[in-house]
Design an enzyme around this catalytic site. Structure first.
Site, PDB file in Angstrom:
ATOM      1  N   CYS A  44       0.845  -1.203   0.000  1.00 62.45           N
ATOM      2  CA  CYS A  44       0.000   0.000   0.000  1.00 62.45           C
ATOM      3  C   CYS A  44       0.869   1.237   0.000  1.00 62.45           C
ATOM      4  CB  CYS A  44      -0.891   0.033   1.230  1.00 62.45           C
ATOM      5  SG  CYS A  44      -1.868  -1.461   1.446  1.00 62.45           S
ATOM      6  N   ASN A  71       0.168   0.581   6.079  1.00 64.25           N
ATOM      7  CA  ASN A  71       0.868  -0.217   5.075  1.00 64.25           C
ATOM      8  C   ASN A  71       1.608  -1.331   5.798  1.00 64.25           C
ATOM      9  OD1 ASN A  71       3.795   0.293   2.955  1.00 64.25           O
ATOM     10  ND2 ASN A  71       2.184  -1.201   2.782  1.00 64.25           N
ATOM     11  N   GLY A  72       1.395  -2.553   5.346  1.00 62.02           N
ATOM     12  CA  GLY A  72       2.055  -3.687   5.986  1.00 62.02           C
ATOM     13  C   GLY A  72       1.044  -4.744   6.355  1.00 62.02           C
TER      14      GLY A  72
END
Ligand code: 5GP
Ligand code: SF4
Ligand code: MG
Length: 455
Positions: free
Chosen positions: A1, A102-103
């Protein structure tokens, strides 16, 4: 992302939109923006590419606000539904919360089950939502203390950009798996997954966030802190190899430069004579340049890419991927005809791309096609936010190099060694890289014990 955030700029939401546009390669399944002028948070989001996801009137409604965060979504861990598109926006009488992640949080399922048993009702199937529930329950004298308590409970990969009415908080997990950068534009602080977002809006790149770092930006200025003393840098190697844009910088070095060096190292390991070297556009052009420079074999543009087809890997489903590769890449016949060719690709995951390229080049008259891969054999799934999913899908997880070569139909197949890959990263100042998809040495235990898409 892809993440972006900016605090205190009169054009915050337009800048966020522009920045997200430059981060589009990090996710194409959905996009959104959450913004505030200081009272409430307002949000807009939608499915697909940024230009499809947000309408002109939605953007217009966010225009008055000077603080804004945004997200482009790459679905790994959960289904592609609008409810999972970020930033999430949570309403509460003590203040609203905008959340962009993100992740992949590897203990999200455990946390979620415990919270559900305690009465929480989740709105999404996303691993990111646990953050909001934990924060709302956290005890502590200040919001920053409660954010720290919350972050300390999470395991896995997380870069967060969080918006409150009175502050923007950014945090990076203690392994620093995903990138997050600090910048400034016209005196306003901004953050982004990659520096290409700063370039797009004319902002200055200040520095990379450190693993475990927690930064709070408000009208009072910027506060640098950490949520944990622990630090074990293991940035995702795939960010360098494939994921990040070639002009994006990490600790001051572009991924273009790093990829070129990976290609040079591959040339030292690949003892094959050929007429020309070609790279698979776009992500492997830098590696092909490095290979050509080092080997002395002339580089050519033997494959052309249709720019209007999305990233193949990101397309969901094998059939969709194959169709996308065919639509995306085509050989330049008079360049490849009658030649022996070294094709450089940055990675082989399922083998879809290589298989198609070898076939297409041979159909166009190539005499020999030798595959050179500027990363080591990818053998293991990723639990930290890249869609390298099940062992069954990964061609090299069960096959030897010779079997992979045969399957893709190449005359030879050479990968970069893990050692040489790390030498390149060290040369450019890396503080430590995750290489689990190559080596199986996972830096963070996968507490939930599941692949992201099994949750
Ligand atoms: P394959 O076709 O072997 O499944 O995937 C490898 C190709 O997809 C390479 O050309 C690589 O540039 C591209 N690719 C796209 N997304 C990803 C990703 O998330 N990881 C990796 N390793 N390669 C990807
Ligand atoms: Fe990146 Fe591979 Fe580590 Fe996943 S396992 S974070 S793709 S290096
Ligand atoms: Mg590629």
């Amino acid at each position: 992302c892809g993440l972006f955030g900016i605090w205190g700029h009169p054009e915050a939401s337009e800048l966020t939109y522009m920045a997200l546009h430059s981060l589009q390669h990090r996710g194409q399944e959905g996009a959104g923006i959450v913004a505030t002028g200081g009272d409430y948070l307002f949000g807009a989001r939608g499915m697909g590419l940024l230009t499809e996801a947000l309408s002109q009137s939605q953007l217009e409604s966010l225009r008055p606000f000077s603080k804004s965060i945004g997200h482009v979504r790459y679905a790994t861990s959960d289904s592609s539904a609008l409810s999972n598109v970020q930033p999430f926006l949570f309403k509460s009488h003590i203040g609203d919360l905008g959340l962009a992640h993100n992740g992949n949080i590897v203990n999200a399922l455990q946390i979620r089950r415990a919270l559900e048993d305690d009465g929480a009702i989740f709105q999404t199937t996303s691993d990111s939502e646990v953050f909001a529930h934990l924060l709302r329950r956290a005890k502590g004298p200040s919001r920053k203390a409660r954010i720290k308590t919350t972050l300390q409970q999470l395991k896995g990969a997380f870069a967060f950009v969080i918006l409150h009415e009175d502050a923007m908080t950014v945090a990076l997990d203690d392994h620093g798996v995903r990138p997050l950068m600090l910048g400034m534009l016209d005196g306003a602080y901004c953050v982004a997954s990659e520096t290409c977002a700063f370039t797009a809006i004319g902002a200055e790149y200040i520095r990379d966030l450190e693993p475990g770092e927690l930064i709070t930006i408000s009208d009072d200025g910027i506060d640098f802190d950490r949520y944990t003393a622990f630090e074990n840098p293991s940035m995702c190697s795939m960010e360098y190899i494939y994921f990040a844009r070639a002009d994006s910088e990490f600790r001051g070095t572009s991924t273009y430069t790093i990829r070129k060096a990976l290609g040079e190292e591959l040339a030292k390991e690949m003892d094959i004579k050929a007429d020309i070297v070609i790279g698979v556009p776009d992500s492997s052009l830098a590696a092909a340049k490095g290979f050509s420079d080092e080997s002395g074999i002339p580089g050519e543009q033997g494959l052309l890419k249709n720019r209007y087809v999305g990233r193949t890997f990101i397309a969901s489903g094998q059939e969709a991927r194959e169709r996308a590769v065919r639509m995306k890449l085509s050989p330049v016949r008079d360049i490849v005809e009658g030649k022996s060719i070294i094709v450089i690709d940055d990675s082989i995951v399922r083998g879809t791309t290589s298989k198609f390229i070898v076939k297409a080049l041979k159909e166009a008259g190539a005499r020999e096609v030798h595959m050179g891969v500027s990363s080591p054999p990818l053998k293991n799934p990723c639990y930290y936010g890249i869609d390298v999913s099940t062992h069954a899908e990964i061609i090299a997880s069960s096959k030897s190099n010779e079997e992979v070569r045969e399957e893709i139909g190449a005359d030879s197949l050479t990968y970069l060694s893990v050692e040489r890959m790390h030498q390149v990263y060290e040369r450019f100042g890396s503080r430590g890289q995750c290489d689990a998809c190559f080596t199986g040495n996972y830096p963070i235990e996968n507490t939930d014990g599941l692949l992201p898409q099994e949750k």
